[in-house]
Enzyme design. Structure first.
Site, PDB file in Angstrom:
ATOM      1  N   ARG A 222      -5.032   6.701   1.286  1.00 34.28           N
ATOM      2  CA  ARG A 222      -4.033   5.710   0.926  1.00 34.28           C
ATOM      3  C   ARG A 222      -2.695   6.423   0.735  1.00 34.28           C
ATOM      4  O   ARG A 222      -2.638   7.592   0.350  1.00 34.28           O
ATOM      5  CB  ARG A 222      -4.407   4.976  -0.367  1.00 34.28           C
ATOM      6  CG  ARG A 222      -5.548   3.979  -0.226  1.00 34.28           C
ATOM      7  CD  ARG A 222      -5.147   2.783   0.631  1.00 34.28           C
ATOM      8  NE  ARG A 222      -6.185   1.764   0.687  1.00 34.28           N
ATOM      9  CZ  ARG A 222      -7.153   1.727   1.586  1.00 34.28           C
ATOM     10  NH1 ARG A 222      -7.219   2.693   2.499  1.00 34.28           N
ATOM     11  NH2 ARG A 222      -8.034   0.754   1.592  1.00 34.28           N
ATOM     12  N   HIS A 269      -1.794   2.426  10.141  1.00 38.27           N
ATOM     13  CA  HIS A 269      -3.021   2.070   9.408  1.00 38.27           C
ATOM     14  C   HIS A 269      -4.060   1.435  10.342  1.00 38.27           C
ATOM     15  O   HIS A 269      -4.570   0.341  10.081  1.00 38.27           O
ATOM     16  CB  HIS A 269      -2.707   1.128   8.247  1.00 38.27           C
ATOM     17  CG  HIS A 269      -3.721   1.233   7.134  1.00 38.27           C
ATOM     18  ND1 HIS A 269      -3.433   0.931   5.828  1.00 38.27           N
ATOM     19  CD2 HIS A 269      -5.039   1.593   7.143  1.00 38.27           C
ATOM     20  CE1 HIS A 269      -4.513   1.097   5.073  1.00 38.27           C
ATOM     21  NE2 HIS A 269      -5.501   1.500   5.854  1.00 38.27           N
TER      22      HIS A 269
END
Length: 306
Positions: A222, A269
């Site tokens: 993350r 992502h």
């Protein structure tokens, strides 16, 4: 029994459950349209891949919720709002293959300078030179869980040494407290940790300073795990390189300094966004719903933070 799912393909996977099970009233709720009914009546919810902004509003209203099954390994957006009688389960294992493949691809892309060669191709330039290589490297996996195991399997044959790190030490795996001693020997550092209070800012200026000159940081965890300013300082000095599938803000806005930092490779992502992940998501949700309906133990139950 009312169930909300994130997409029609998941609804289709629940359309032919074994005979004898309670009938499902299945509705698609992707978070971009109004809820398809009263949240209080929902017993099972499978939210979309990208967390909805109104989770703090919708989830506390789901007083009848008994199973919250995410399609991601991370559950941090849901943890503060899970109703008392609901069980929270994540999608551990669903994205292992895609994420592990992305990490291998990102390593090769940066070390073999594929982005630079692609840019030279677009200009019609023959830019022959030696590049780095993955062979003979030490790869440090920080956050050695199911994705780390999948990554290690895929690195078999690349002639690298694997060093494993998890939050706490176990047989063959170092504890996170050993990182200061392990970082200086790593050629590639791969981040696969979950987003928790304990991992926020884990990769700070001290962490990066401990990495060897020329090392590569690969973040498939993350964006919150890495101190962006500290990383930019190292990239601009030319001492480190980075491959990021996650960033501090997503989407990463135009003009953000990460876009133009030297020695960086960024993807939006997409590591787990693959057909394999979709197939495995459908299978997991179907199995979990059947487990719930038959009273069998659920997989991937979350206790505490993870």
């Amino acid at each position: 029994m009312k169930i909300w799912v994130a997409s029609q393909d998941i609804a289709d996977a629940l359309s032919d459950l074994p005979a004898g099970l309670p009938a499902l009233d299945c509705a698609v709720y992707d978070g971009r349209t109004p809820p398809p009914g009263p949240p209080e009546e929902v017993e099972i919810w499978v939210p979309p891949l990208l967390p909805m902004p109104d989770i703090p509003v919708v989830l506390p209203r789901m007083t009848g919720l008994r199973l919250l099954q995410t399609v991601t390994a991370g559950v941090e957006p849901y943890l503060p709002y899970v109703p008392p009688k609901a069980v929270l389960c994540n999608a551990r294992g669903v994205h292992d293959a895609g994420t592990a493949e992305w990490v291998v691809g990102a390593m090769l892309a940066v070390l073999r300078e594929f982005p630079g060669f692609a840019a030279a191709q677009a200009r019609g330039e023959w830019t022959y030179h030696h590049t780095g290589v993955l062979a003979d490297s030490t790869v440090l996996i920080v956050g050695y869980g199911s994705i780390g195991e999948a990554l290690e399997r895929r690195l078999t044959g690349f002639e690298v040494d694997i060093v494993r790190v998890a939050r706490t030490a176990r047989d063959g795996v170092h504890g996170q407290d050993e990182l200061p001693a392990l970082l200086p020997a790593a050629d590639v550092v791969v981040l696969l940790v979950p987003a928790t209070a304990g991992t926020t800012g884990l990769v700070d200026a001290r962490f990066l300073a401990a990495m060897k000159d020329g090392a590569l940081l690969v973040n498939a965890a993350r964006g919150s795990v890495v101190d962006t300013d500290a990383l930019l300082t190292e990239l601009r000095s030319g001492r480190l390189r980075a491959a990021l599938d996650v960033t501090p803000v997503e989407p990463l806005p135009p003009g953000h300094p990460l876009w133009t930092a030297p020695g960086i490779f960024i993807t939006p992502h997409v590591a787990g966004s693959t057909p394999a992940s979709l197939r495995r998501t459908r299978k997991l949700v179907r199995e979990q719903v059947i487990r719930h309906l038959t009273g069998r133990p659920l997989a991937n139950m979350i206790t505490g933070h993870y």
